[in-house]
Design a protein around this motif. Structure first.
Motif, PDB file in Angstrom:
ATOM      1  N   PHE A 125     -12.003  45.381  -4.537  1.00 35.58           N
ATOM      2  CA  PHE A 125     -10.969  46.381  -4.781  1.00 35.58           C
ATOM      3  C   PHE A 125     -10.031  45.931  -5.897  1.00 35.58           C
ATOM      4  O   PHE A 125      -9.622  46.742  -6.741  1.00 35.58           O
ATOM      5  N   GLU A 126      -9.687  44.647  -5.913  1.00 28.40           N
ATOM      6  CA  GLU A 126      -8.833  44.140  -6.981  1.00 28.40           C
ATOM      7  C   GLU A 126      -9.542  44.234  -8.327  1.00 28.40           C
ATOM      8  O   GLU A 126      -8.936  44.608  -9.343  1.00 28.40           O
ATOM      9  N   ALA A 127     -10.828  43.902  -8.342  1.00 27.16           N
ATOM     10  CA  ALA A 127     -11.590  43.971  -9.587  1.00 27.16           C
ATOM     11  C   ALA A 127     -11.710  45.417 -10.073  1.00 27.16           C
ATOM     12  O   ALA A 127     -11.580  45.697 -11.271  1.00 27.16           O
ATOM     13  N   TRP A 128     -11.954  46.344  -9.160  1.00 29.64           N
ATOM     14  CA  TRP A 128     -12.063  47.754  -9.533  1.00 29.64           C
ATOM     15  C   TRP A 128     -10.741  48.261 -10.111  1.00 29.64           C
ATOM     16  O   TRP A 128     -10.722  48.958 -11.120  1.00 29.64           O
ATOM     17  N   SER A 129      -9.639  47.894  -9.463  1.00 31.08           N
ATOM     18  CA  SER A 129      -8.332  48.307  -9.954  1.00 31.08           C
ATOM     19  C   SER A 129      -8.076  47.786 -11.361  1.00 31.08           C
ATOM     20  O   SER A 129      -7.578  48.512 -12.229  1.00 31.08           O
ATOM     21  N   THR A 130      -8.453  46.523 -11.586  1.00 33.21           N
ATOM     22  CA  THR A 130      -8.191  45.904 -12.881  1.00 33.21           C
ATOM     23  C   THR A 130      -9.112  46.419 -13.969  1.00 33.21           C
ATOM     24  O   THR A 130      -8.670  46.826 -15.055  1.00 33.21           O
ATOM     25  N   PHE A 131     -10.420  46.420 -13.690  1.00 35.35           N
ATOM     26  CA  PHE A 131     -11.401  46.667 -14.740  1.00 35.35           C
ATOM     27  C   PHE A 131     -11.844  48.130 -14.846  1.00 35.35           C
ATOM     28  O   PHE A 131     -12.563  48.480 -15.790  1.00 35.35           O
ATOM     29  N   ARG A 132     -11.447  48.954 -13.903  1.00 37.19           N
ATOM     30  CA  ARG A 132     -11.767  50.373 -14.008  1.00 37.19           C
ATOM     31  C   ARG A 132     -10.500  51.203 -14.241  1.00 37.19           C
ATOM     32  O   ARG A 132     -10.386  51.890 -15.253  1.00 37.19           O
ATOM     33  N   ILE A 133      -9.546  51.118 -13.318  1.00 41.49           N
ATOM     34  CA  ILE A 133      -8.368  51.975 -13.444  1.00 41.49           C
ATOM     35  C   ILE A 133      -7.453  51.495 -14.570  1.00 41.49           C
ATOM     36  O   ILE A 133      -7.113  52.255 -15.489  1.00 41.49           O
ATOM     37  N   GLU A 134      -7.026  50.221 -14.519  1.00 40.90           N
ATOM     38  CA  GLU A 134      -6.145  49.696 -15.557  1.00 40.90           C
ATOM     39  C   GLU A 134      -6.833  49.736 -16.921  1.00 40.90           C
ATOM     40  O   GLU A 134      -6.201  50.021 -17.944  1.00 40.90           O
ATOM     41  N   GLN A 135      -8.123  49.460 -16.937  1.00 44.10           N
ATOM     42  CA  GLN A 135      -8.882  49.497 -18.193  1.00 44.10           C
ATOM     43  C   GLN A 135      -8.955  50.915 -18.748  1.00 44.10           C
ATOM     44  O   GLN A 135      -8.774  51.133 -19.953  1.00 44.10           O
ATOM     45  N   ARG A 136      -9.194  51.864 -17.884  1.00 41.99           N
ATOM     46  CA  ARG A 136      -9.331  53.254 -18.316  1.00 41.99           C
ATOM     47  C   ARG A 136      -8.067  53.770 -18.997  1.00 41.99           C
ATOM     48  O   ARG A 136      -8.142  54.526 -19.982  1.00 41.99           O
TER      49      ARG A 136
END
Length: 426
Positions: A125-136
């Motif tokens: 979940f932390e990785a998804w938040s960082t690399f998907r949402i924050e990245q987007r």
């Protein structure tokens, strides 16, 4: 009977808190989506429609992700407690380690294993938040290499700091008699104060670079502000926040009149010198109004009450059984009691979180008023708008969601309060 009552109360509180979280989250998402099409009138001259819509989309993306992570967190909590996860982990480690290595090694292993499993469950979940949402949305600047390095450093620092204090607390629980909770609380408070001292100079530099503020005009401006506010700067530093994120911030650390001032490089890049001064004046307002000391005193009082409650609960068999764990017979139960308390307390404490959020918002208004008196209210308002836009913070949050969660007042309320003080927005 008492164990069954606790099981029922815990399950009911967990379901109620989950339902309330979902209700609040969906309210927020509906409200933000409904106001996505137009910039609020108060901000129409300063915030572009594209920026407003980006903030709405960012809020909605985080909200949808939050629904999944909240459900997963509730499932994990249920798995640890009533479904027997912690009981199984405890039995495995107790049967493997207790007879061979003794009670302290077994209990530290239980705490470490629990933390490790919990971290692994949260990692996706932390990785998804960082690399998907924050990245987007253009905020993430962390590479996978840096992300993994931070994770390893975090584990190492957690072990070096966490295991000794855990060992001390466990030793006190087993050796200090009926009032162990009072001595454990004193040790815990001493540990927290030590971390406040060590964090800026020992721990934080493990993750970020800190360089002295090189801009002489900015340095003179900051020192003049601190002097007229009655503070002395131990040092003015710039932190490489841009290495990980585009979000901006500034903070103080230290005790007494002398403070260490840290600016994110992203903050200095986005704001003018006058706006940085106004933001700094706001932070000084927290110290001038003794908000930091008041929050520390509240934390001390709440933790004392928590340790006292744990001191009573740890001696009750129904406390363990009611939360899905069979207490040890020959081995100590101190680590089990700690873990169960840490798992259960937030479920019940969630319902009083609006009181803490309301207090925090009051402190923010007071700090804003102080900044308007010591610096420029217009510059503080301009900085607030820039930071809201750059951080994609929504200008149209749901009012009920705000009252429950927001530690800072919405921009509209803060700017209205500044206008009443004569700060203006021009």
């Amino acid at each position: 009977m008492q164990a069954m009552l606790l099981t029922s109360c815990f399950a009911a509180a967990l379901l109620a808190s989950l339902a309330l979280k979902y209700w609040l989250a969906t309210r927020q998402m509906r409200h933000v989506a409904a106001h996505r099409g137009a910039v609020p009138a108060a901000f129409a001259a300063t915030i572009a429609l594209a920026a407003h819509q980006k903030a709405a989309d960012y809020t909605l993306a985080k909200g949808r992700f939050g629904l999944w992570s909240t459900a997963f967190g509730a499932a994990v909590l249920l798995g640890w407690t009533l479904l027997g996860g912690l009981d199984a982990l405890n039995a495995t480690l107790r049967d493997t380690l207790f007879d061979r290595f003794g009670g302290m090694a077994y209990q530290l292993a239980l705490l470490a294993a629990f933390a490790l499993v919990g971290g692994l469950l949260d990692a996706p979940f932390e990785a998804w938040s960082t690399f998907r949402i924050e990245q987007r949305f253009g905020f993430n600047r962390v590479t996978w290499k840096l992300y993994l390095a931070d994770a390893l450093k975090g584990v190492a620092v957690g072990a070096l700091i966490g295991l000794p204090i855990a060992a001390l607390i466990l030793w006190i629980m087993g050796a200090a008699g009926a009032l162990w909770w009072l001595w454990a609380w004193a040790a815990w408070m001493g540990f927290n104060l030590l971390i406040l001292v060590l964090y800026p100079t020992v721990i934080a530099p493990l993750f970020n670079k800190f360089e002295p503020l090189a801009d002489e005009s900015m340095k003179a401006r900051v020192q003049a502000l601190m002097a007229r506010c009655g503070f002395t700067a131990k040092g003015l530093f710039v932190m490489d926040g841009s290495r990980r994120s585009a979000h901006a911030n500034a903070y103080f650390t230290g005790f007494g009149a002398a403070k260490r001032v840290v600016f994110f490089d992203t903050l200095l890049a986005k704001l003018s010198a006058a706006e940085v001064e106004a933001v700094l004046a706001h932070e000084l307002g927290h110290f001038k109004h003794k908000h930091v000391l008041k929050r520390m005193a509240a934390m001390f009082a709440l933790s004392l009450a928590g340790f006292a409650l744990l001191g009573w609960l740890s001696g009750q068999g129904w406390f363990y059984r009611g939360l899905g764990v069979e207490p040890n017979v020959a081995a100590p139960n101190d680590a089990l009691a700690l873990l169960l308390f840490l798992l259960a307390a937030p479920v019940f404490g969630y319902f009083v979180s609006p009181l803490l959020a309301n207090l925090s918002r009051r402190h923010e208004f007071q700090a804003d008023a102080y900044a308007c008196a010591q610096a420029s209210g217009a510059d503080l308002a301009a900085a607030l708008l820039k930071l809201h836009e750059d951080n994609a913070a929504t200008l149209t949050p749901d009012p009920v969601f705000v009252k429950f969660y927001y530690s800072h007042p919405p921009a509209s309320e803060r700017l209205a309060a500044m206008q009443q003080l004569g700060a203006g927005l021009a």
